[in-house]
Design a protein around this motif. Structure first.
Motif, PDB file in Angstrom:
ATOM      1  N   LYS A  99     -30.571  44.817  15.650  1.00 25.90           N
ATOM      2  CA  LYS A  99     -30.728  46.192  16.136  1.00 25.90           C
ATOM      3  C   LYS A  99     -31.357  46.165  17.531  1.00 25.90           C
ATOM      4  N   GLY A 100     -30.797  46.947  18.456  1.00 27.86           N
ATOM      5  CA  GLY A 100     -31.342  46.984  19.817  1.00 27.86           C
ATOM      6  C   GLY A 100     -30.674  46.006  20.767  1.00 27.86           C
ATOM      7  N   TYR A 101     -29.901  45.068  20.229  1.00 28.49           N
ATOM      8  CA  TYR A 101     -29.149  44.142  21.080  1.00 28.49           C
ATOM      9  C   TYR A 101     -27.917  44.845  21.644  1.00 28.49           C
ATOM     10  N   THR A 102     -27.418  44.358  22.760  1.00 28.14           N
ATOM     11  CA  THR A 102     -26.168  44.886  23.305  1.00 28.14           C
ATOM     12  C   THR A 102     -25.004  44.161  22.655  1.00 28.14           C
ATOM     13  N   ASN A 103     -24.091  44.934  22.099  1.00 22.36           N
ATOM     14  CA  ASN A 103     -22.931  44.365  21.400  1.00 22.36           C
ATOM     15  C   ASN A 103     -21.714  44.360  22.318  1.00 22.36           C
ATOM     16  N   THR A 104     -21.234  43.165  22.637  1.00 23.00           N
ATOM     17  CA  THR A 104     -19.970  43.045  23.355  1.00 23.00           C
ATOM     18  C   THR A 104     -18.923  42.669  22.316  1.00 23.00           C
ATOM     19  N   ASP A 105     -18.023  43.627  22.034  1.00 19.79           N
ATOM     20  CA  ASP A 105     -17.070  43.448  20.947  1.00 19.79           C
ATOM     21  C   ASP A 105     -15.762  42.896  21.508  1.00 19.79           C
ATOM     22  N   LYS A 106     -15.447  41.640  21.130  1.00 21.99           N
ATOM     23  CA  LYS A 106     -14.254  40.984  21.696  1.00 21.99           C
ATOM     24  C   LYS A 106     -12.971  41.433  20.995  1.00 21.99           C
ATOM     25  N   VAL A 107     -13.105  42.168  19.879  1.00 15.35           N
ATOM     26  CA  VAL A 107     -11.915  42.654  19.170  1.00 15.35           C
ATOM     27  C   VAL A 107     -11.535  44.037  19.685  1.00 15.35           C
ATOM     28  N   THR A 108     -12.493  44.964  19.695  1.00 20.27           N
ATOM     29  CA  THR A 108     -12.173  46.329  20.149  1.00 20.27           C
ATOM     30  C   THR A 108     -12.154  46.426  21.679  1.00 20.27           C
ATOM     31  N   LYS A 109     -12.826  45.481  22.328  1.00 17.64           N
ATOM     32  CA  LYS A 109     -12.896  45.429  23.802  1.00 17.64           C
ATOM     33  C   LYS A 109     -13.500  46.692  24.409  1.00 17.64           C
ATOM     34  N   GLU A 110     -14.241  47.456  23.604  1.00 20.69           N
ATOM     35  CA  GLU A 110     -14.872  48.669  24.159  1.00 20.69           C
ATOM     36  C   GLU A 110     -16.027  48.275  25.080  1.00 20.69           C
ATOM     37  N   THR A 111     -16.480  49.219  25.867  1.00 20.46           N
ATOM     38  CA  THR A 111     -17.606  48.970  26.768  1.00 20.46           C
ATOM     39  C   THR A 111     -18.814  48.535  25.931  1.00 20.46           C
ATOM     40  N   PRO A 112     -19.503  47.456  26.333  1.00 26.46           N
ATOM     41  CA  PRO A 112     -20.657  47.003  25.558  1.00 26.46           C
ATOM     42  C   PRO A 112     -21.651  48.132  25.312  1.00 26.46           C
ATOM     43  N   TYR A 113     -22.213  48.192  24.129  1.00 19.85           N
ATOM     44  CA  TYR A 113     -23.130  49.277  23.773  1.00 19.85           C
ATOM     45  C   TYR A 113     -24.283  48.738  22.922  1.00 19.85           C
ATOM     46  N   VAL A 114     -25.356  49.519  22.872  1.00 16.88           N
ATOM     47  CA  VAL A 114     -26.537  49.071  22.120  1.00 16.88           C
ATOM     48  C   VAL A 114     -26.277  49.260  20.623  1.00 16.88           C
ATOM     49  N   TRP A 115     -26.509  48.192  19.885  1.00 14.98           N
ATOM     50  CA  TRP A 115     -26.294  48.195  18.434  1.00 14.98           C
ATOM     51  C   TRP A 115     -27.482  48.880  17.766  1.00 14.98           C
ATOM     52  N   THR A 116     -27.221  49.951  17.015  1.00 11.57           N
ATOM     53  CA  THR A 116     -28.333  50.723  16.459  1.00 11.57           C
ATOM     54  C   THR A 116     -28.463  50.553  14.941  1.00 11.57           C
ATOM     55  N   ASN A 117     -27.589  49.753  14.353  1.00 11.08           N
ATOM     56  CA  ASN A 117     -27.667  49.565  12.897  1.00 11.08           C
ATOM     57  C   ASN A 117     -28.602  48.415  12.551  1.00 11.08           C
ATOM     58  N   ASP A 118     -29.117  48.461  11.344  1.00  9.79           N
ATOM     59  CA  ASP A 118     -29.912  47.332  10.866  1.00  9.79           C
ATOM     60  C   ASP A 118     -29.026  46.160  10.497  1.00  9.79           C
ATOM     61  N   THR A 119     -27.844  46.488  10.014  1.00  7.27           N
ATOM     62  CA  THR A 119     -27.058  45.491   9.298  1.00  7.27           C
ATOM     63  C   THR A 119     -25.642  45.393   9.853  1.00  7.27           C
ATOM     64  N   ILE A 120     -25.150  44.165   9.926  1.00  4.62           N
ATOM     65  CA  ILE A 120     -23.740  43.926  10.291  1.00  4.62           C
ATOM     66  C   ILE A 120     -23.036  43.439   9.034  1.00  4.62           C
ATOM     67  N   THR A 121     -21.927  44.078   8.700  1.00  7.04           N
ATOM     68  CA  THR A 121     -21.126  43.607   7.571  1.00  7.04           C
ATOM     69  C   THR A 121     -19.693  43.392   8.060  1.00  7.04           C
ATOM     70  N   ILE A 122     -18.895  42.750   7.234  1.00 10.10           N
ATOM     71  CA  ILE A 122     -17.546  42.366   7.660  1.00 10.10           C
ATOM     72  C   ILE A 122     -16.515  43.192   6.895  1.00 10.10           C
ATOM     73  N   SER A 123     -15.697  43.963   7.645  1.00 11.62           N
ATOM     74  CA  SER A 123     -14.621  44.670   6.955  1.00 11.62           C
ATOM     75  C   SER A 123     -13.287  44.470   7.670  1.00 11.62           C
ATOM     76  N   ASN A 124     -13.339  43.855   8.834  1.00 12.30           N
ATOM     77  CA  ASN A 124     -12.102  43.520   9.556  1.00 12.30           C
ATOM     78  C   ASN A 124     -12.424  42.372  10.504  1.00 12.30           C
TER      79      ASN A 124
END
Ligand code: BG6
Length: 294
Positions: free
Chosen positions: A174-199
């Protein structure tokens, strides 16, 4: 062939394949903590698909104009065994790779011609309480070179539960900047506690302010692995990023060394020094992760 090393006091074991000095197993109390693909090539024809491949001197695809292979040359060459010890607290194994012994994947002219020179040391220390892996990168030449490094750790997710968000997750980014290589969206601050896998999941979490990564990983059977990591360049602590990767259906199907359904059995959580860093002659960089098994 991987060679097995035992910590006598605890009975825990690791296995290291000299190709890439790839850690291919870490077992405590007869439980395996690392994933290696059923189809992994262990004959040096490809980097080993699983365990802890070492990424150096670049992470990901080469920058424009470079012919360095994806994730660099450290995981594509045969390392030399240096030493092993087996003490009360822990056992320790060290491997090294000198540029003179790098046969594959040098890519760029500066590496091929010897303008850049380096020596890599890899120390793996373990017991049933923890596994610590440290990559030390030394500039043994006269010219500074750009450096990135990452410990590409494939965790075994028990009972093939990687897509069950209650049992398989990463917490702590939480609070880290997420650079998403799949969606390629503009990097944004991750506000969730948890990362889970659905795709398909391929994200680089980075921070300019937090140096050491500290996460917990749900590994599928209700138990949790604790991971911490830190890095230095020329003695100065640098921020460590954390990559979270699961190929999911389509990407798994496209990988010749990965079983079609094995994305259910693994999750990569990969600490790395991924910023823009340069290693000056005579200096060293280090990247250490400590994994505390359930
Ligand atoms: C991850 C990258 O670290 O490694 C992914 O973020 C990549 O983009 C994955 O697909 C596996 O890489 P490779 O070269 O071992 O297939």
């Amino acid at each position: 062939m991987s060679k097995t090393y035992t910590h006598s006091k605890s009975g825990s074991t690791i296995a290291i394949h000299p190709y890439g000095a790839t850690l291919t197993s870490y077992q405590t109390k007869n439980t395996e903590h690392l994933f290696v693909s059923d189809l992994a090539k262990l004959d040096g024809s490809k980097p080993i698909r699983g365990g802890v491949p070492l990424v150096f001197p670049i992470f990901g695809p080469p920058p424009a104009g470079s012919t360095m292979p994806q994730h660099g040359f450290a995981r594509r060459n045969t390392w030399e065994f240096v030493a092993s010890t087996d003490d009360e607290d822990a056992a320790k194994v060290t491997y090294q790779l000198e540029l003179a012994n790098v046969k594959e994947g040098l890519g760029d002219e500066e590496w091929k011609s010897g303008t850049y020179n380096c020596k890599l040391l890899y120390a793996v220390e373990f017991s049933d309480a923890s596994l610590s892996t440290t990559l030390t990168m030394q500039n043994t030449g006269d010219v500074a070179f750009p450096v990135q490094a990452l410990l590409h750790t494939y965790y075994k997710i028990h009972d093939a539960k990687a897509l069950d968000g209650n049992l398989c997750y990463v917490k702590g980014l939480k609070g880290y900047t997420n650079t998403d290589k799949v969606t390629k969206e503009t990097p944004y601050v991750w506000t969730n506690d948890t990362i889970t896998i659905s795709n398909e999941t391929d994200r680089v979490y980075s921070s300019d302010t937090v140096d050491a990564v500290k996460v917990e990983i749900g590994v599928g059977n209700g138990s949790v692995v604790q991971l911490s990591a830190k890095g230095t360049v020329d003695g100065i602590v640098v921020p460590v990023s954390c990559v979270v990767w699961n190929p999911h259906v389509d990407k798994a199907a496209g990988m010749s060394d990965f079983g079609n359904n094995q994305y259910h059995e693994m999750l990569c959580v990969e600490p790395g020094i991924l910023g823009q860093h340069t290693l000056a002659p005579g200096k060293e960089a280090t990247l250490t992760q400590v994994v505390v098994p359930p």
